[in-house]
Design a protein around this motif. Structure first.
Motif, PDB file in Angstrom:
ATOM      1  N   ILE A 115      31.579  75.690 -48.474  1.00 16.30           N
ATOM      2  CA  ILE A 115      33.014  75.873 -48.244  1.00 16.30           C
ATOM      3  C   ILE A 115      33.341  77.364 -48.206  1.00 16.30           C
ATOM      4  N   GLN A 169      31.649  79.135 -45.140  1.00 16.06           N
ATOM      5  CA  GLN A 169      32.262  78.754 -43.875  1.00 16.06           C
ATOM      6  C   GLN A 169      33.662  79.353 -43.734  1.00 16.06           C
ATOM      7  N   ARG A 170      34.396  79.349 -44.835  1.00 18.86           N
ATOM      8  CA  ARG A 170      35.749  79.895 -44.819  1.00 18.86           C
ATOM      9  C   ARG A 170      35.722  81.383 -44.467  1.00 18.86           C
ATOM     10  N   GLN A 201      33.363  82.980 -42.871  1.00 15.51           N
ATOM     11  CA  GLN A 201      32.921  83.141 -41.483  1.00 15.51           C
ATOM     12  C   GLN A 201      34.063  82.932 -40.505  1.00 15.51           C
ATOM     13  N   VAL A 202      34.829  81.882 -40.740  1.00 13.46           N
ATOM     14  CA  VAL A 202      35.934  81.552 -39.844  1.00 13.46           C
ATOM     15  C   VAL A 202      36.993  82.646 -39.869  1.00 13.46           C
ATOM     16  N   ARG A 203      37.320  83.111 -41.069  1.00 19.37           N
ATOM     17  CA  ARG A 203      38.344  84.153 -41.167  1.00 19.37           C
ATOM     18  C   ARG A 203      37.921  85.414 -40.444  1.00 19.37           C
ATOM     19  N   ARG A 262      35.902  85.616 -37.983  1.00 20.23           N
ATOM     20  CA  ARG A 262      35.903  85.400 -36.535  1.00 20.23           C
ATOM     21  C   ARG A 262      37.308  85.404 -35.962  1.00 20.23           C
ATOM     22  N   LEU A 263      38.251  84.801 -36.692  1.00 19.82           N
ATOM     23  CA  LEU A 263      39.603  84.672 -36.157  1.00 19.82           C
ATOM     24  C   LEU A 263      40.390  85.967 -36.270  1.00 19.82           C
ATOM     25  N   ILE A 314      38.902  82.814 -28.975  1.00 23.71           N
ATOM     26  CA  ILE A 314      39.129  81.472 -29.502  1.00 23.71           C
ATOM     27  C   ILE A 314      40.587  81.121 -29.269  1.00 23.71           C
ATOM     28  N   SER A 315      40.759  80.062 -28.481  1.00 19.20           N
ATOM     29  CA  SER A 315      42.109  79.714 -28.077  1.00 19.20           C
ATOM     30  C   SER A 315      42.769  78.841 -29.138  1.00 19.20           C
ATOM     31  N   VAL A 316      43.831  79.382 -29.712  1.00 19.66           N
ATOM     32  CA  VAL A 316      44.593  78.643 -30.715  1.00 19.66           C
ATOM     33  C   VAL A 316      46.012  78.544 -30.210  1.00 19.66           C
ATOM     34  N   ARG A 317      46.607  77.385 -30.282  1.00 17.85           N
ATOM     35  CA  ARG A 317      48.011  77.287 -29.892  1.00 17.85           C
ATOM     36  C   ARG A 317      48.806  76.694 -31.045  1.00 17.85           C
ATOM     37  N   GLY A 318      50.105  76.873 -30.964  1.00 16.56           N
ATOM     38  CA  GLY A 318      50.956  76.357 -32.024  1.00 16.56           C
ATOM     39  C   GLY A 318      51.749  77.469 -32.672  1.00 16.56           C
ATOM     40  N   VAL A 319      51.932  77.340 -33.960  1.00 18.22           N
ATOM     41  CA  VAL A 319      52.789  78.269 -34.704  1.00 18.22           C
ATOM     42  C   VAL A 319      52.372  79.732 -34.502  1.00 18.22           C
ATOM     43  N   SER A 320      51.074  80.016 -34.661  1.00 19.07           N
ATOM     44  CA  SER A 320      50.606  81.403 -34.547  1.00 19.07           C
ATOM     45  C   SER A 320      50.905  81.981 -33.177  1.00 19.07           C
TER      46      SER A 320
END
Lengths: 120, 217
Positions: B21, B24-25, B27-29, B31-32, B97-103
């Motif tokens: 956990i 991975q957390r 790594q993701v942070r 990357r984003l 990395i395509s993110v849509r929504g609030v951000s």
């Protein structure tokens, strides 16, 4: 398995006071998927290729795990179009977030390290 | 890489799960969110060069230290800013990395705010400079002061939107420099901006870089 999930995933305390670990989340690949999705702000959806890239999984493998998570109501999958290209967006549902919080709490409890880390 | 278990059904020890956990957390942070070093330092360098040149042209007492034509100094300032913007935009998009929504909505509205605010401050400055009552130095100060006002306020707003204290305090610092500099006059305004804002961005980049690396470890 799905019977159990309808009863609220891994939320119930076991007979001996131990919390059971949610079997939907307690598997390496799915745990990684859930952690990655949980790291996105609530209300955000990530495109499938981005998630695959982030997790370094094959598309097939990721699809399998996502549908298991979707079946449990932990993940929402939206298929849409960007111009003419189909795009799939994935997000953790509020139920999925709650289940992950419960899961991490249960893990910490099992390890006796409750509240040592922040859960953001 | 935790990919040897293809179907992901392997039994995990709780300790292993916790490690996974956290790993991975992180790594993701990482990357984003691009490395803050490259998001702040280019701006620090751009401000140092741009306002530094302006300062050399203006001088503290009204006598230029280096005789640089006004157009050249402005050109250098704008070019430095453009390079910094290109670097940060490129790095921001490079995550791919395509993110849509609030951000996405937040980012879009915030981006539009910058354009609209600069357009507004530009209009105000042009109008007052065009009237012709301001000399070259005061006209320059009006441009700088209005720009710093916009930048400072938007940094504070950005801090509020993303609950990012560093960003918020950068905004506060920029406005403080702007107040003191405007009171002190054109040369001082340029000098303070060079040292405090240029240097401040570089320091902020280093501090945030350390924090970013720690969060991703």
């Amino acid at each position: 398995m799905s019977e159990r999930l309808r009863d609220g995933g891994g939320r119930g305390a076991g007979e001996g006071g131990f919390r059971e670990l949610d079997p939907v989340i307690h598997a390496q690949a799915r745990l990684r998927v859930v952690v990655a999705l949980n790291a996105l702000p609530e209300g955000d959806q990530i495109a499938f290729p981005g998630l695959r890239d982030l997790l370094n999984m094959t598309a097939g493998n990721l699809s399998v795990h996502l549908s298991k998570l979707e079946d449990a109501g932990y993940v929402s999958i939206v298929k849409t179009h960007k111009g003419r290209t189909p795009v799939t967006y994935v997000a953790l549902t509020s139920r999925g977030r709650a289940a992950f919080d419960d899961y991490t709490a249960a893990i910490r409890e099992l390890l006796g390290t409750a509240e040592t880390g922040r859960n953001a | 890489m935790a990919g040897d278990d293809e179907n992901g059904e392997g039994v995990l020890h709780p300790r292993e799960a916790l490690r996974l956990i956290e790993e991975q957390r992180g790594q993701v942070r990482r990357r984003l969110q691009p490395d803050p070093l490259f998001m702040y330092v280019p701006w620090g360098v751009a401000w140092t060069i741009g306002f530094g040149v302006l300062f050399l042209r203006l001088g503290l007492t009204g006598e230029p230290y280096v005789p640089i034509p006004s157009g050249v100094a402005t050109g250098i300032l704008l070019a430095a800013m453009a390079v910094a913007m290109a670097v940060t935009v490129f790095l921001g998009l490079r995550t791919g990395i395509s993110v849509r929504g609030v951000s996405q909505d937040r980012g879009m509205m915030y981006g539009i705010s910058w354009s609209v605010a600069f357009f507004t401050s530009g209009t105000i400055a042009s109008r007052f400079v065009a009237v012709g009552r301001l000399d070259d130095r005061e006209a320059g100060l009006l441009w700088s002061a209005l720009s710093l006002l916009v930048i400072g306020v938007l940094y504070m707003a950005g801090g509020a939107v993303w609950r990012h204290w560093t960003m918020f305090f950068i905004g506060v610092g920029i406005l403080a420099v702007n107040i003191v500099g405007t009171m002190a006059g054109p040369g001082w305004h340029a000098l303070l901006t060079t040292v405090c804002c240029g240097g401040g961005f570089i320091v902020a980049g280093l501090v945030e870089h350390r924090r970013w690396r720690k969060a991703g470890a």
